[in-house]
Each structure stands twice: as C-alpha cells, then as structure tokens.
Scaffold this active site. Structure first.
Site, PDB file in Angstrom:
ATOM      1  N   HIS A 205       0.795  -1.239   0.000  1.00  0.00           N
ATOM      2  CA  HIS A 205       0.000   0.000   0.000  1.00  0.00           C
ATOM      3  C   HIS A 205       0.825   1.286   0.000  1.00  0.00           C
ATOM      4  CE1 HIS A 205       0.784  -0.640   4.291  1.00  0.00           C
ATOM      5  NE2 HIS A 205       0.607   0.648   4.461  1.00  0.00           N
TER       6      HIS A 205
HETATM    7  N1  UDP Z   1      -2.955  -5.907   9.312  1.00  0.00           N
HETATM    8  C1  UDP Z   1      -4.259  -6.335   9.535  1.00  0.00           C
HETATM    9  N2  UDP Z   1      -5.006  -6.734   8.461  1.00  0.00           N
HETATM   10  C2  UDP Z   1      -4.532  -6.715   7.182  1.00  0.00           C
HETATM   11  C3  UDP Z   1      -3.210  -6.258   6.972  1.00  0.00           C
HETATM   12  C4  UDP Z   1      -2.445  -5.854   8.050  1.00  0.00           C
HETATM   13  O1  UDP Z   1      -4.710  -6.376  10.677  1.00  0.00           O
HETATM   14  O2  UDP Z   1      -5.262  -7.084   6.258  1.00  0.00           O
HETATM   15  C5  UDP Z   1      -2.153  -5.451  10.480  1.00  0.00           C
HETATM   16  C6  UDP Z   1      -0.753  -6.002  10.587  1.00  0.00           C
HETATM   17  O3  UDP Z   1      -0.722  -7.232  11.274  1.00  0.00           O
HETATM   18  C7  UDP Z   1      -0.049  -4.906  11.385  1.00  0.00           C
HETATM   19  C8  UDP Z   1      -0.720  -3.659  10.870  1.00  0.00           C
HETATM   20  O4  UDP Z   1      -1.977  -4.056  10.334  1.00  0.00           O
HETATM   21  O5  UDP Z   1      -0.324  -5.048  12.767  1.00  0.00           O
HETATM   22  C9  UDP Z   1       0.140  -3.017   9.812  1.00  0.00           C
HETATM   23  O6  UDP Z   1      -0.554  -2.004   9.205  1.00  0.00           O
HETATM   24  P1  UDP Z   1      -0.157  -1.388   7.789  1.00  0.00           P
HETATM   25  O7  UDP Z   1       0.614  -2.370   7.000  1.00  0.00           O
HETATM   26  O8  UDP Z   1      -1.419  -0.833   7.219  1.00  0.00           O
HETATM   27  O9  UDP Z   1       0.713  -0.120   8.193  1.00  0.00           O
HETATM   28  P2  UDP Z   1       2.278   0.155   8.317  1.00  0.00           P
HETATM   29  O10 UDP Z   1       2.802  -0.746   9.385  1.00  0.00           O
HETATM   30  O11 UDP Z   1       2.899  -0.055   6.986  1.00  0.00           O
HETATM   31  O12 UDP Z   1       2.348   1.586   8.729  1.00  0.00           O
END
Ligand code: UDP
Length: 364
Positions: A205
C-alpha cells in the site's frame, strides 16, 4: 495525570491498545483515546476496536479524506478545541502517519508535552510521506520511545538530548504477544482452502508501489511471479484497490489463477495467515516487524527500510531494486528452504507498553 493517545489509521490501533491498557493500570493516570478518523470504516478501524476491546474514542475528529496537507489542516483545526477542553499533561502519538505529526504539532503549540512511540526510525528517503512525518514528530517530541538501537543512533545524530531518548522495545509486538494464541485458534487458513506453510501472503500500500500505473504494473507482475510458485493471499488495502480500479487493472488481478484477493482482514485473522505463511511479501512497516517476531521469512518490496533490525537480526530481506523478477528469484530461494530463522530483537518481549507507562508516570 491526563494522557491523550492518538489513533488515526490501522497500525495505530495495534500500538495504542497495549499503551491504553498499561496506562489504565496506574490509578494516577487518566487515559483517553482520540480518533482523528483518518481510517474510519469497518475493516480499517471498527474491527480493531472490537478485537482489542478498546473503548469507543473519547473524541472523534471526523477528518475528511484528502491530501496530507488538507488532512493536516483539518486535524490542527479540530484537535485544538479538544486540547483546550481536556488540558492534558501528555499527548502520546505513535508511528509515522499524518495524524501522528499533526497531533504532535497541535499539542506542542498548545504547550502540551508530546511522547512519540516508535521514534527515531529513518529510511533516509524523504520522498516517503512517512519519513517526513517521523522527522517532524521527533523534532517536536519531549519523550522519544524507540524500538531498536539504530533509532537511538539516528536521534543522537540529529542532536536530540540523550535524556529524552528511551530504548523500550516495540508496542506492536506487545499486541502480537498478547493476541497470538487467540489468532492461532482461528481456522482462517483452512477456510480459504489453503495449507499451512504452503502459501505466500502479500500486502502492498505504499504510494510508490500503488499510486502510479508503473508501480501497479510492477505489483501485478510480482503477484504473477509469486502465484507461479505458491498460492497467493492478498488482502487489498483500500488505497491499492481504489488505484487498481482507477487504472483499470483490478480485473486482471481478480481473474488471475492461484490468487486469493481479499478485503483487508481483522488483526486476528491476519496474524493467523501471517504465522502460517511460507513467505510474506510486503511494503508495510509493521509487517516487517511482526514476521521477524514470528520468524516467518519476509521480502520487503522497497528500496530501503527504516527498521534495519528486521534485516540484521530478523527474517527480513529487501527487494531493493523493485524488480518483480528479483522478488521471484528471492522467493524461490526461500521456498526451497534457503533462509534464516533470525532472532528476536532485544526488548521485543510484550512488555514495552508497561515500560513506557512507567517512564511517563515518573513525570509530574
Ligand atoms: N494488518 C491487519 N489486516 C490486514 C493487513 C495488516 O490487521 O489485512 C495489520 C498487521 O498485522 C499490522 C498492521 O496491520 O499489525 C500493519 O498495518 P499497515 O501495514 O497498514 O501499516 P504500516 O505498518 O505499513 O504503517
């Protein structure tokens, strides 16, 4: 002492849940949750409140979708009256999103102390909105809670006073430690007709991967290369889905054989799929850390990472050239068993929120 903790997007809920719980353990602390509304729907927000048993937010800012600048302005305008009304002692912000930097700025301008959880991480790439948000937030913070030693080094290099920097570990891992057994008990893998350790889990994303047609074409090729090796499970982030549809590419993905396209999953379901995956391929920050803790091989489809410990100590490898063919070759190696299991980074032990609450409670 009154603490306002800010949530806005999916990973914030994962981080604030253990913090709120740790604050509640102190009778001297009044803990309130402020939701900016940056993510506001059932799959990106509500499910996390349910699964983490978080109380409804004390204030909901209901910001509108739009550019990061527009949302920053909206948050500044709507958070200020909350600060005036609540008069908190601390505002706690987590991670690296628009809500993080905007609430840190509003609090700081209001004379309220700011604690940044997950401070000091740097990818070195200021083209990424997350990197700019990290730099702004850390420059304003009065207490900087860090997940890995490299973060402390970055902050010292930027001139942050040593007594503000606290190496405490990782609150995202607190949630994982707490909810892992509950996630393991689900049958998410079987319900998809899959076999444990026989599929690839994919999330994507970041703007450079999903905002342009070139990025999305690369993503489609990554999916194709992975699907040639193993079944692929792809819970599609709303930003990615919207852009795939806009560029007319969603159909090609949806009809590809060996690919399970899903809505974004609840935390427990996603952890279940991650723990049982043969390999995860992602551009997420948090997923790099969770796979390291779970010792599941991870390919990060990015030129750099702000979380070097997941490579030095954990199971993560960068696909730094953003080539789908490189990703395919690296995946084939891993699936043939040529990978390391890694180690758990220091202080990633499920007790980070307790350490943070203890430190903040020492201030008057
Ligand atoms: N996650 C979730 N469902 C999904 C994809 C990710 O619950 O379909 C969780 C994942 O386990 C982690 C968090 O969302 O705890 C990560 O979020 P994201 O990848 O959106 O954000 P980033 O960490 O890149 O800022």
């Amino acid at each position: 002492m009154k603490i306002l903790s800010i949530v806005g997007v999916r990973p914030n809920f994962v981080k604030v849940a253990p913090l709120h719980r740790a604050f509640l353990a102190y009778p001297s602390i009044e803990s309130k949750i402020i939701h900016t509304g940056q993510h506001h729907d059932a799959v990106m927000s509500d499910v996390f409140f349910d699964q983490f048993h978080l109380p409804q937010p004390d204030h909901y800012l209901n910001i509108q979708s739009g550019s990061a600048t527009r949302q920053t302005a909206d948050i500044l305008e709507k958070f200020e009256p909350v600060l005036q009304r609540e008069q908190p002692d601390w505002v706690v912000v987590v991670g690296d999103v628009t809500s993080t930097q905007a609430c840190a700025l509003a609090a700081s301008q209001h004379g309220v102390r700011v604690a940044h959880v997950e401070a000091g991480l740097r990818s070195g790439d200021r083209q990424m909105p997350e990197e700019r948000n990290r730099i702004v937030t850390d420059a304003l913070a009065d207490l900087l809670f860090v997940t890995e030693k490299a973060g402390c080094d970055n902050l010292r290099r930027e001139g942050v006073a040593a007594d503000k920097i606290k190496l405490v570990g990782n609150v995202m891992i607190d949630s994982l430690v707490q909810y892992r057994a509950k996630a393991s008990a689900l049958n998410t893998v079987e319900a998809l007709g899959l076999t444990a350790k026989e599929y690839v889990l994919l999330t994507m994303h970041r703007p450079f991967n999903v905002d342009t047609e070139a990025g999305l074409s690369r993503l489609l090729q990554v999916v194709k290369n992975m699907a040639a090796l193993r079944p692929v499970v792809f819970p599609v982030h709303p930003r990615t889905r919207a852009n795939l549809i806009q560029f007319g590419l969603f159909g090609a993905l949806a009809t590809r054989l060996n690919v399970h396209l899903l809505e974004p999953l609840g935390y427990l379901e996603f952890i279940n799929l991650m723990e049982n995956a043969a390999l995860v391929i992602t551009d997420s920050g948090g997923v790099q850390e969770e796979t390291t803790y779970l010792r599941v091989p991870c390919l990060t489809f990015r030129p750099s990472t702000e979380r070097p410990i997941t490579i030095d100590c954990g199971t993560n490898q960068l696909v730094a050239d953003l080539s789908p063919d490189t990703a395919g070759q690296m995946a084939a190696e891993i699936l043939a068993g040529r990978t390391n299991t890694g180690k758990t980074p220091p202080l990633w032990d499920g007790k980070t929120a307790e350490r943070i609450a203890h430190i903040i409670s020492q201030f008057s």
